[in-house]
Design a protein around this motif. Structure first.
Motif, PDB file in Angstrom:
ATOM      1  N   TYR A  77       0.837  -1.194   0.000  1.00 51.59           N
ATOM      2  CA  TYR A  77       0.000   0.000   0.000  1.00 51.59           C
ATOM      3  C   TYR A  77       0.877   1.250   0.000  1.00 51.59           C
ATOM      4  O   TYR A  77       0.697   2.156  -0.813  1.00 51.59           O
ATOM      5  CB  TYR A  77      -0.917  -0.031   1.225  1.00 51.59           C
ATOM      6  CG  TYR A  77      -1.758   1.210   1.441  1.00 51.59           C
ATOM      7  CD1 TYR A  77      -3.031   1.296   0.891  1.00 51.59           C
ATOM      8  CD2 TYR A  77      -1.296   2.272   2.209  1.00 51.59           C
ATOM      9  CE1 TYR A  77      -3.824   2.432   1.094  1.00 51.59           C
ATOM     10  CE2 TYR A  77      -2.077   3.401   2.419  1.00 51.59           C
ATOM     11  CZ  TYR A  77      -3.337   3.480   1.861  1.00 51.59           C
ATOM     12  OH  TYR A  77      -4.105   4.598   2.065  1.00 51.59           O
ATOM     13  N   ARG A 140      -7.229   7.502 -10.136  1.00 48.94           N
ATOM     14  CA  ARG A 140      -7.080   8.254  -8.873  1.00 48.94           C
ATOM     15  C   ARG A 140      -8.439   8.467  -8.216  1.00 48.94           C
ATOM     16  O   ARG A 140      -8.583   8.326  -7.000  1.00 48.94           O
ATOM     17  CB  ARG A 140      -6.414   9.607  -9.145  1.00 48.94           C
ATOM     18  CG  ARG A 140      -4.969   9.493  -9.603  1.00 48.94           C
ATOM     19  CD  ARG A 140      -4.445  10.834 -10.111  1.00 48.94           C
ATOM     20  NE  ARG A 140      -4.200  11.753  -8.998  1.00 48.94           N
ATOM     21  CZ  ARG A 140      -4.514  13.041  -9.028  1.00 48.94           C
ATOM     22  NH1 ARG A 140      -5.099  13.580 -10.080  1.00 48.94           N
ATOM     23  NH2 ARG A 140      -4.247  13.801  -7.980  1.00 48.94           N
ATOM     24  N   LEU A 143      -9.512   5.191  -6.648  1.00 47.99           N
ATOM     25  CA  LEU A 143      -8.753   4.899  -5.423  1.00 47.99           C
ATOM     26  C   LEU A 143      -9.168   5.825  -4.286  1.00 47.99           C
ATOM     27  O   LEU A 143      -9.294   5.403  -3.140  1.00 47.99           O
ATOM     28  CB  LEU A 143      -7.241   5.014  -5.695  1.00 47.99           C
ATOM     29  CG  LEU A 143      -6.632   3.855  -6.497  1.00 47.99           C
ATOM     30  CD1 LEU A 143      -5.216   4.193  -6.959  1.00 47.99           C
ATOM     31  CD2 LEU A 143      -6.636   2.556  -5.693  1.00 47.99           C
ATOM     32  N   GLU A 147     -10.843   4.803  -0.739  1.00 46.65           N
ATOM     33  CA  GLU A 147     -10.221   5.310   0.484  1.00 46.65           C
ATOM     34  C   GLU A 147     -11.296   5.858   1.430  1.00 46.65           C
ATOM     35  O   GLU A 147     -11.275   5.625   2.632  1.00 46.65           O
ATOM     36  CB  GLU A 147      -9.274   6.421   0.047  1.00 46.65           C
ATOM     37  CG  GLU A 147      -7.984   6.637   0.772  1.00 46.65           C
ATOM     38  CD  GLU A 147      -7.101   5.446   1.068  1.00 46.65           C
ATOM     39  OE1 GLU A 147      -7.196   4.948   2.200  1.00 46.65           O
ATOM     40  OE2 GLU A 147      -6.294   5.041   0.227  1.00 46.65           O
ATOM     41  N   GLY A 188      -2.746  -1.217  -8.242  1.00 45.73           N
ATOM     42  CA  GLY A 188      -3.367  -0.329  -7.262  1.00 45.73           C
ATOM     43  C   GLY A 188      -4.549  -0.966  -6.563  1.00 45.73           C
ATOM     44  O   GLY A 188      -4.750  -0.767  -5.367  1.00 45.73           O
ATOM     45  N   LEU A 189      -5.338  -1.740  -7.305  1.00 41.90           N
ATOM     46  CA  LEU A 189      -6.577  -2.282  -6.744  1.00 41.90           C
ATOM     47  C   LEU A 189      -6.398  -3.677  -6.162  1.00 41.90           C
ATOM     48  O   LEU A 189      -6.895  -3.980  -5.082  1.00 41.90           O
ATOM     49  CB  LEU A 189      -7.662  -2.311  -7.829  1.00 41.90           C
ATOM     50  CG  LEU A 189      -8.078  -0.922  -8.331  1.00 41.90           C
ATOM     51  CD1 LEU A 189      -8.836  -1.023  -9.641  1.00 41.90           C
ATOM     52  CD2 LEU A 189      -8.922  -0.215  -7.281  1.00 41.90           C
ATOM     53  N   PHE A 193      -4.438  -2.418  -2.129  1.00 41.99           N
ATOM     54  CA  PHE A 193      -5.541  -1.763  -1.424  1.00 41.99           C
ATOM     55  C   PHE A 193      -6.282  -2.723  -0.495  1.00 41.99           C
ATOM     56  O   PHE A 193      -6.617  -3.837  -0.910  1.00 41.99           O
ATOM     57  CB  PHE A 193      -6.528  -1.103  -2.398  1.00 41.99           C
ATOM     58  CG  PHE A 193      -7.404  -0.124  -1.685  1.00 41.99           C
ATOM     59  CD1 PHE A 193      -6.953   1.170  -1.439  1.00 41.99           C
ATOM     60  CD2 PHE A 193      -8.644  -0.500  -1.191  1.00 41.99           C
ATOM     61  CE1 PHE A 193      -7.728   2.066  -0.723  1.00 41.99           C
ATOM     62  CE2 PHE A 193      -9.424   0.392  -0.473  1.00 41.99           C
ATOM     63  CZ  PHE A 193      -8.968   1.674  -0.245  1.00 41.99           C
TER      64      PHE A 193
END
Length: 334
Positions: A77, A140, A143, A147, A188-189, A193
């Protein structure tokens, strides 16, 4: 000291679900968290910018309380954020790029959860205007949305569903989806995360999206692969996994059509319609006004085309046996 305050606000059902599915044990929550925290010294190359109990707990939940796995995810992360600094430089809803993506409905987030308590995220691929939104800004915005959503403990335990509607997504648009940016999104996913993804559902995907999928398959973990469903235009197979009561009409559901501004309004609040910061960019104010006014949006051809294709999909359902082979998890196509 018992750690039940870490589970504060959770329903008894969810606490029980966390015990059964995630091996979450309130009596030793503190020890579990501390053991993950103790591993931080093994990675001096990474700046762990947040190490409080509640934060570490979401990583344990995302990895079913396997401490080593949870720590690996925590390290990933922060490493992902370190390696892609520019992506996280102004990581707020009012960043112009993120704000534009959110306003254009990337991602959409349904208010109600599905029958398993999971939050449903929507992407209408055809609405991607490549002169307005870079793929990176859309990533972005997704994400950032996750978040915000992952603050909700119920969602840490129940997880998310992603539905991508590829209707009217042109070959030209698809050609912008290079393997390297798709890899960035997957890292990223999938790898960086702390969320549980219960399913990723492709609807109305053209052949070239299927081809792209084959290309990125090597970057996917088996676990992820088993959760990707290609429904083609067979909405019945989607409804077997997500009840129509939870879905907007674009997906043959009983809810009204999704209003693209819903999630943007939630995240941006009173800032939502404030266009001032666009005036110094290359976008003329008219273009922006046009794109973010919901009234215009209803009248513009793209969403109309979208709902039309779903109507067609309804009629195609029984006539196109070739589509049905795409309804199993893709693993079955291997």
């Amino acid at each position: 000291a018992d750690m039940t305050h870490l589970q504060a606000g959770l329903s008894p059902e969810t606490i029980e679900k966390a015990r059964l599915e995630l091996n979450e044990n309130p009596d030793i929550l503190h020890q579990d968290i501390q053991q993950v925290r103790d591993m931080i010294i093994t990675r001096p190359d990474i700046g762990f910018l947040r190490t409080d109990d509640a934060f570490i707990l979401r990583f344990l939940r995302a990895r079913k309380f396997h401490q080593t796995e949870a720590f690996r995810l925590l390290a990933q992360y922060f490493q992902y954020r370190q390696l892609n600094l520019d992506m996280f430089k102004n990581f707020k809803a009012d960043d112009p790029g993120i704000k534009r993506a959110l306003t254009d409905g990337f991602p959409g987030v349904l208010e109600n959860r599905d029958h398993c308590g999971r939050k449903i995220l929507l992407l209408f691929a055809a609405n991607w205007d490549q002169s307005r939104n870079s793929f990176i800004d859309i990533l972005r915005a997704i994400l950032l949305s996750l978040e915000v959503l992952i603050e909700d403990q119920e969602l840490q335990i129940n997880g998310f569903i992603l539905i991508i509607d590829w209707s009217n997504f042109s070959f030209k648009q698809a050609s912008k989806l290079t393997p390297s940016i798709l890899k960035l999104a997957i890292e990223g996913l999938q790898d960086s995360f702390p969320a549980r993804f219960g399913g990723v559902h492709f609807v109305n995907q053209p052949w070239y999206i299927h081809a792209l999928y084959t290309l990125i398959k090597p970057f996917l973990k088996d676990k992820t692969r088993k959760r990707i469903f290609l429904h083609g235009n067979n909405l019945n197979s989607l409804h077997q996994l997500i009840h129509p009561e939870c879905l907007p009409s674009e997906f043959g559901g009983t809810l009204p059509p999704y209003d693209m501004g819903t999630w943007a309004r939630t995240l941006l609040g009173p800032d939502y319609s404030d266009e001032n910061e666009y005036t110094h960019t290359s976008y003329n104010a008219m273009h922006v006004k046009h794109a973010s006014s919901n009234l215009e949006r209803e009248a513009s051809p793209k969403p109309m085309k979208r709902s039309q294709s779903v109507v067609e999909a309804g009629t195609l359902k029984h006539e196109d046996p070739a589509e049905n082979e795409n309804t199993q998890p893709l693993l079955a196509l291997d």
